[in-house]
Scaffold this motif. Structure first.
Motif, PDB file in Angstrom:
ATOM      1  N   ALA A 104     -38.221 -40.781   0.813  1.00 55.72           N
ATOM      2  CA  ALA A 104     -37.232 -39.863   1.384  1.00 55.72           C
ATOM      3  C   ALA A 104     -37.099 -38.605   0.533  1.00 55.72           C
ATOM      4  CB  ALA A 104     -35.885 -40.572   1.505  1.00 55.72           C
ATOM      5  N   GLY A 105     -37.164 -38.769  -0.785  1.00 57.22           N
ATOM      6  CA  GLY A 105     -37.051 -37.604  -1.655  1.00 57.22           C
ATOM      7  C   GLY A 105     -38.274 -36.706  -1.609  1.00 57.22           C
ATOM      8  N   THR A 131     -43.575 -45.136  -0.072  1.00 57.97           N
ATOM      9  CA  THR A 131     -43.440 -43.745  -0.494  1.00 57.97           C
ATOM     10  C   THR A 131     -44.274 -42.836   0.395  1.00 57.97           C
ATOM     11  OG1 THR A 131     -42.996 -44.350  -2.799  1.00 57.97           O
ATOM     12  CG2 THR A 131     -43.798 -42.127  -2.388  1.00 57.97           C
ATOM     13  N   ALA A 187     -36.601 -44.917  -1.029  1.00 56.22           N
ATOM     14  CA  ALA A 187     -35.852 -43.808  -1.619  1.00 56.22           C
ATOM     15  C   ALA A 187     -36.795 -42.723  -2.131  1.00 56.22           C
ATOM     16  CB  ALA A 187     -34.971 -44.328  -2.756  1.00 56.22           C
ATOM     17  N   SER A 188     -37.887 -43.139  -2.762  1.00 54.14           N
ATOM     18  CA  SER A 188     -38.855 -42.167  -3.277  1.00 54.14           C
ATOM     19  C   SER A 188     -39.498 -41.382  -2.143  1.00 54.14           C
ATOM     20  CB  SER A 188     -39.924 -42.897  -4.091  1.00 54.14           C
ATOM     21  OG  SER A 188     -40.956 -42.017  -4.482  1.00 54.14           O
ATOM     22  N   ALA A 225     -37.264 -51.067  -1.667  1.00 54.06           N
ATOM     23  CA  ALA A 225     -36.161 -50.111  -1.537  1.00 54.06           C
ATOM     24  C   ALA A 225     -36.417 -48.857  -2.362  1.00 54.06           C
ATOM     25  CB  ALA A 225     -34.852 -50.774  -1.964  1.00 54.06           C
TER      26      ALA A 225
END
Length: 264
Positions: free
Chosen positions: A254-255, A109, A251-252, A247
């Motif tokens: 990227a957000g 993250t 995703a975290s 994964a």
């Protein structure tokens, strides 16, 4: 119309490639990695309870005891007997694997939230219109990150410190959050809110070396230790949990990268 058909065919080919990659990966995994030998019995007896150090082996000479860890302080009092060998495996709750899984999540993250959303917008203060301005980001950001990240991952082959039960590992993972404000205070352009505190290119390069190396080293340690903190037959499940949190961290990150960049 022709261009639409060309784009559609191109994306169809890409879809087929990903489909075949997934098929070739998941089928062998499901067939060979999760396959277990099952022996069927007509009648199964299960005897479980707190036997308070009683010698149950004399009472059930043909039964198998499956609990092999302390259940009350240093004593194994809660026992499970069955008439089938290796029919049941009991172990302490693998609480530490969740610490490692969250460590992997937090590591990626922080990494993806910062790199490349913030780091790729950093500008050299020494280039002054020269060739270094052209190569500053490709070399100091992307090339340096991948080299140091690879070095950190490779180091775990010869050195695995701290240990799998050490608190130093999760503390080190959490400490990496300091790289977020450090990169924000470099010469990131354009910027609206924060001042430029670390103007020299050397600061950015030093931060990138530590940032990338710690990402590769700590993430690899967590991924290696995860399956080792559970019973052998649970190692596969532990590996799947670690991969899921990896994964999820990607995703975290990227957000949250949009928020980090907006703060600058």
């Amino acid at each position: 119309m022709k261009s639409f058909r060309f784009i559609f065919c191109r994306y169809l080919v890409v879809w087929m490639i990903f489909f075949m990659l997934g098929l070739g990966t998941l089928l062998p995994w499901n067939f060979f990695m999760t396959a277990t030998m099952v022996k069927h019995h007509l009648l199964v007896f299960i005897i479980a309870g707190d036997f308070n150090q009683a010698n149950m082996k004399a009472v059930f000479p043909h039964f198998y005891q499956h609990v092999d860890f302390a259940t009350e302080r240093e004593n194994t009092l809660d026992l499970v007997y069955t008439n089938i060998k290796d029919a049941f495996r009991a172990g302490p709750a693998p609480t530490w694997i969740w610490v490692l899984a969250l460590s992997v999540f937090f590591t990626f993250t922080v990494t993806i939230g910062t790199f490349p959303a913030i780091t790729a917008d950093t500008r050299s203060m020494l280039a002054d219109g020269g060739s270094w301005e052209l190569y500053f980001i490709p070399v100091s950001c992307f090339l340096l990150f991948n080299l140091c990240d690879w070095t950190g991952r490779s180091l775990t082959a010869v050195c695995m410190w701290p240990g799998k039960d050490s608190l130093v590992l999760p503390v080190s993972v959490v400490a990496r959050v300091v790289f977020v404000p450090l990169f924000m205070l470099c010469n990131v352009q354009p910027r609206l809110h924060l001042p430029v505190f670390f103007q020299h290119d050397g600061f950015f390069i030093a931060f990138m070396v530590l940032f990338a190396f710690s990402n590769g080293y700590l993430a690899s340690l967590c991924m290696c230790y995860g399956p080792k903190n559970v019973l052998p037959h649970e190692a596969e499940t532990a590996g799947a949990i670690m991969a899921f949190f990896l994964a999820l961290g990607l995703a975290s990150g990227a957000g949250i990268s949009f928020l980090f960049r907006a703060v600058v």
